[in-house]
Design an enzyme around this catalytic site. Structure first.
Site, PDB file in Angstrom:
ATOM      1  N   GLY A  54      86.910  87.269 117.266  1.00 46.32           N
ATOM      2  CA  GLY A  54      86.614  86.327 118.341  1.00 46.32           C
ATOM      3  C   GLY A  54      87.006  86.900 119.683  1.00 46.32           C
ATOM      4  O   GLY A  54      88.072  87.525 119.823  1.00 46.32           O
ATOM      5  N   GLY A 104      86.615  84.966 122.778  1.00 47.75           N
ATOM      6  CA  GLY A 104      86.739  83.945 123.812  1.00 47.75           C
ATOM      7  C   GLY A 104      88.064  84.114 124.535  1.00 47.75           C
ATOM      8  O   GLY A 104      88.694  85.174 124.482  1.00 47.75           O
ATOM      9  N   LEU A 105      88.518  83.065 125.199  1.00 55.08           N
ATOM     10  CA  LEU A 105      89.758  83.182 125.971  1.00 55.08           C
ATOM     11  C   LEU A 105      90.930  83.597 125.105  1.00 55.08           C
ATOM     12  O   LEU A 105      91.712  84.481 125.470  1.00 55.08           O
ATOM     13  CB  LEU A 105      90.070  81.853 126.660  1.00 55.08           C
ATOM     14  CG  LEU A 105      89.243  81.545 127.907  1.00 55.08           C
ATOM     15  CD1 LEU A 105      89.649  80.198 128.488  1.00 55.08           C
ATOM     16  CD2 LEU A 105      89.434  82.626 128.952  1.00 55.08           C
ATOM     17  N   ALA A 106      91.089  82.974 123.937  1.00 54.08           N
ATOM     18  CA  ALA A 106      92.222  83.312 123.072  1.00 54.08           C
ATOM     19  C   ALA A 106      92.070  84.729 122.530  1.00 54.08           C
ATOM     20  O   ALA A 106      93.007  85.537 122.588  1.00 54.08           O
ATOM     21  CB  ALA A 106      92.333  82.299 121.929  1.00 54.08           C
ATOM     22  N   SER A 145      81.684  67.565 133.124  1.00 59.11           N
ATOM     23  CA  SER A 145      83.132  67.762 133.166  1.00 59.11           C
ATOM     24  C   SER A 145      83.919  66.478 133.407  1.00 59.11           C
ATOM     25  O   SER A 145      83.529  65.617 134.208  1.00 59.11           O
ATOM     26  CB  SER A 145      83.481  68.757 134.275  1.00 59.11           C
ATOM     27  OG  SER A 145      84.869  68.794 134.486  1.00 59.11           O
ATOM     28  N   ARG A 193      90.551  60.850 126.720  1.00 50.80           N
ATOM     29  CA  ARG A 193      89.197  60.963 126.198  1.00 50.80           C
ATOM     30  C   ARG A 193      88.924  60.013 125.039  1.00 50.80           C
ATOM     31  O   ARG A 193      87.855  59.416 124.961  1.00 50.80           O
ATOM     32  CB  ARG A 193      88.933  62.407 125.775  1.00 50.80           C
ATOM     33  CG  ARG A 193      88.876  63.351 126.955  1.00 50.80           C
ATOM     34  CD  ARG A 193      88.737  64.794 126.535  1.00 50.80           C
ATOM     35  NE  ARG A 193      88.552  65.636 127.715  1.00 50.80           N
ATOM     36  CZ  ARG A 193      88.433  66.950 127.671  1.00 50.80           C
ATOM     37  NH1 ARG A 193      88.478  67.572 126.491  1.00 50.80           N
ATOM     38  NH2 ARG A 193      88.264  67.652 128.773  1.00 50.80           N
ATOM     39  N   GLU A 212      91.653  77.282 119.572  1.00 54.73           N
ATOM     40  CA  GLU A 212      91.138  76.087 118.900  1.00 54.73           C
ATOM     41  C   GLU A 212      91.074  76.239 117.387  1.00 54.73           C
ATOM     42  O   GLU A 212      91.002  75.244 116.665  1.00 54.73           O
ATOM     43  CB  GLU A 212      89.746  75.745 119.447  1.00 54.73           C
ATOM     44  CG  GLU A 212      89.228  74.387 119.013  1.00 54.73           C
ATOM     45  CD  GLU A 212      87.833  74.077 119.516  1.00 54.73           C
ATOM     46  OE1 GLU A 212      87.290  73.012 119.143  1.00 54.73           O
ATOM     47  OE2 GLU A 212      87.275  74.886 120.296  1.00 54.73           O
ATOM     48  N   ARG A 232      93.168  65.777 122.302  1.00 56.39           N
ATOM     49  CA  ARG A 232      93.486  66.762 123.333  1.00 56.39           C
ATOM     50  C   ARG A 232      93.247  66.188 124.715  1.00 56.39           C
ATOM     51  O   ARG A 232      92.193  65.603 124.983  1.00 56.39           O
ATOM     52  CB  ARG A 232      92.629  68.021 123.154  1.00 56.39           C
ATOM     53  CG  ARG A 232      92.891  69.057 124.255  1.00 56.39           C
ATOM     54  CD  ARG A 232      92.126  70.338 124.016  1.00 56.39           C
ATOM     55  NE  ARG A 232      90.697  70.202 124.171  1.00 56.39           N
ATOM     56  CZ  ARG A 232      90.037  70.212 125.335  1.00 56.39           C
ATOM     57  NH1 ARG A 232      90.716  70.300 126.473  1.00 56.39           N
ATOM     58  NH2 ARG A 232      88.726  70.126 125.368  1.00 56.39           N
ATOM     59  N   LEU A 247      91.883  75.467 127.657  1.00 61.83           N
ATOM     60  CA  LEU A 247      92.002  76.768 128.306  1.00 61.83           C
ATOM     61  C   LEU A 247      93.463  77.185 128.387  1.00 61.83           C
ATOM     62  O   LEU A 247      93.806  78.354 128.209  1.00 61.83           O
ATOM     63  CB  LEU A 247      91.390  76.726 129.712  1.00 61.83           C
ATOM     64  CG  LEU A 247      89.945  76.221 129.810  1.00 61.83           C
ATOM     65  CD1 LEU A 247      89.434  76.346 131.243  1.00 61.83           C
ATOM     66  CD2 LEU A 247      89.039  76.988 128.867  1.00 61.83           C
TER      67      LEU A 247
END
Length: 638
Positions: free
Chosen positions: A40, A42-44, A284, A330, A425, A435, A441
């Site tokens: 992966g 992505g950011l992580a 958003s 949320r 995630e 969350r 992020l």
């Protein structure tokens, strides 16, 4: 199975620093001898690979896209949280920690969340140093805005493109290490199997998505950073390439899967317009800073927004949750939208929508200021709906957006399977049952830049350098054989229904019976429908082409086959958790005013499920949730 979370001793604010000071180390010459696989980008994944390579480890980075820049992290819009208190409005590490624990409805591990809040302040400095163009105030200081579940402004942002800008920062750090030879980047490759040798994760099997070639790769440790499993619902805000195969393979090889029923519904998405859609688009949460959410007071009112006077509007979030208003969390905001639509007061042709109105903000701030803050989001909304949100309210409705569940990990982010680390995630550790916005992020970069680079050494210090198995070892050959057999089976069915047909039907079952609300009857119904659908899939799916070249139908078939198994675990977990908490709303357990009613006496634990076979009842392992610094309380945002 005994789950050892390995939470350090001592006062909560000192645990992380104490742990770093006492953790086992790998000397620089030995780091060069260790190889780590990161799946992966992505950011992580990108931040982890870059950081591990900077430390001197040899890293193999596997990317399912043609470029790491296309990872789904690019889609994040609103911002990233950090307890900097730049606004001088009372924020602190403790307040971010508490907001996160409360936002997750007291179902997350306290020590991990406090560490996340501590590390958050370093993330911003790291990203600014990389050149991430965060919004700034007139005087040059970094700007902040509010997000749901918080009464302070702690969210750093780059208009509505925060994920993209942060990903570019992590990407350039990753590519620098590719350039110096510390990282070997392998794009267009999909992990199809985890290889376990003597009880330790020691490699993976991947398929080249262009040539179809199956190959094995060994390592001293494997890091999964492959995101969440929300696409099991078919319609979601995830990218279409996002999938659960990597973590599902790990689950079937012995890693426990934690809290799969905790799937987040985001309240601010563009409503469904037809069954031709393959995904939904997020608007958003940052828009709720200045946008006001409302529906007509009168049931069945089909007039245009301009024709409905102020006195005929129900600003229901402001009415029900005056302390937080439109920035209620949320899960609460999503259920509130569902409730007014169920009452017949929804807007749009389907009646499944509510208004997000910027008229007051435009009057207060001016259209130029609103355009400066949110312009690209308004442009995106116009591109999709052909409506001008500067002149008429946006229409929004909840949709699947994120998964709090994932593979179980300890404090070091290692699963119960030694050598298998899970970040971002893909793990369950930080968000509990819900969350808060702008925390995904934060977690991805915290795990990749600041946590895993320390904690992985604690495991590698126990592994003799150069002792990893060869990729032609018997365990790898067996894994390749299992992978090829699975592909052969999918291609040999020659049924009459497409992969998409099955995926859509699975999504309908999950959304209908285990969506924004669940009850015992609906969950039991889903547990009869899903196995029947899975059985039909393996008898009647049609996967054209072959496995020796580019075949996206084959890719999707493998992923949907995994969803058909994962979905059953998700629903079973929801049935066994006989309480309401966060996004998991069991209709049998609600307060007099329709909020979640937890059962802390029986369910204050992490449910970590152990695989026992497809279609068989999984084994439940419990990690008790013990709180030192916070007191369990009924969550209230009124």
């Amino acid at each position: 199975m005994k789950l050892d979370a390995r939470i350090p001793e001592g006062p909560l604010p000192q645990k992380w620093n104490k742990h770093k000071a006492s953790i086992k180390l790998v000397n620089p010459s030995n780091k060069r001898k260790h190889e780590i696989i990161v799946v992966g980008t992505g950011l992580a994944g990108a931040s982890a690979a870059a950081s591990l390579a900077e430390l001197g480890y040899s890293v193999k980075s596997f990317c399912i896209q043609d470029s790491p820049r296309r990872a789904h992290s690019v889609a994040a819009q609103g911002g990233i949280n950090a307890a900097k208190n730049y606004q001088n409005d009372g924020d602190s590490v403790f307040r971010l920690f508490y907001d996160t624990i409360k936002g997750g409805d007291f179902r997350s591990r306290e020590a991990n969340v406090h560490r996340l809040a501590e590390v958050s302040v370093n993330i911003i400095d790291q990203c600014v140093a990389q050149g991430v163009p965060f919004a700034r105030e007139y005087g040059g200081s970094l700007a902040n805005r509010s997000f749901g579940g918080a009464q302070v402004s702690r969210t750093f942002y780059a208009r509505g493109q925060t994920g993209q800008q942060l990903l570019l920062g992590a990407y350039q750090a990753l590519m620098r290490q590719v350039g110096v030879g510390q990282i070997k980047l392998i794009p267009r490759s999909e992990m199809l199997e985890l290889v376990v040798v003597n009880g330790h994760a020691k490699g993976i099997v991947v398929r080249d998505m262009i040539t179809g070639k199956i190959s094995s790769h060994s390592a001293d440790a494997v890091v999964l950073a492959t995101g969440g499993y929300g696409n099991a619902y078919y319609l979601s805000t995830y990218g279409r390439g996002s999938n659960a195969t990597a973590i599902w393979r790990a689950y079937k090889k012995g890693a426990t899967f934690a809290n799969p029923c905790f799937t987040q519904i985001h309240p601010t998405c563009i409503p469904v317009t037809g069954d031709y859609q393959s995904k939904l688009t997020l608007m958003s949460e940052s828009l709720r800073n200045d946008g006001r959410v409302w529906v007509p007071k009168q049931k069945g009112d089909k007039r245009t927004p301009a024709e409905i006077s102020e006195g005929e509007r129900d600003y229901y979030l402001e009415r029900k949750y005056p302390s937080y208003g439109n920035l209620a969390p949320r899960d609460i905001s999503s259920r509130a939208a569902k409730q007014v639509c169920d009452e017949g007061r929804g807007v749009g042709e389907s009646g499944l929508g509510v208004y997000l109105d910027f008229a007051d903000a435009i009057q207060r701030l001016g259209i130029d200021k609103v355009r400066e803050r949110y312009g690209n989001l308004f442009d995106m909304y116009h591109e999709i709906t052909h409506e001008d949100a500067y002149k008429t309210p946006m229409r929004i409705f909840p949709a699947i957006h994120y998964t709090m569940g994932g593979l179980w990990v300890d404090y070091n982010l290692m699963s119960n399977l030694p050598g298998l680390f899970v970040i971002g995630e893909a793990n369950y550790s930080d968000h509990g049952a819900n969350r808060l916005g702008a925390s995904a992020l934060m977690q991805g970069l915290a795990d990749g830049y600041f946590v895993l680079p320390y904690t992985i050494g604690d495991y590698l210090a126990s592994q003799k350098p150069g002792s990893r198995p060869k990729p032609d070892a018997a365990e790898f050959k067996l894994a390749e054989q299992e992978t090829n057999e699975r592909i052969r089976k999918l291609l040999s069915i020659h049924g009459k229904k497409t992969v998409t047909d099955f995926h859509k039907e699975l999504g309908r079952i999950l959304w209908t019976y285990c969506g924004m609300s669940r009850n015992e009857k609906s969950l039991k119904e889903a547990l009869t429908l899903i196995p029947a659908l899975r059985d039909e899939f393996w008898k009647n799916v049609n996967v054209p082409g072959n496995g020796e070249d580019l075949n996206q139908s084959l890719e999707r078939a493998g992923r949907v086959a995994d969803y058909l198994e994962l979905a059953e675990l998700l629903v079973y977990d929801a049935l066994m958790r006989d309480e309401s908490c966060g996004c998991h709303f069991r209709e049998e357990h609600q307060t007099a005013d329709g909020e979640c009613q937890r059962n802390d006496e029986q369910y204050a634990y992490v449910a970590a499920w152990e695989f026992t076979g497809v279609g068989k009842t999984p084994t439940l392992n419990k990690e008790p949730l013990v709180y030192e610094e916070v007191q369990l309380a009924q969550r209230s945002y009124k």
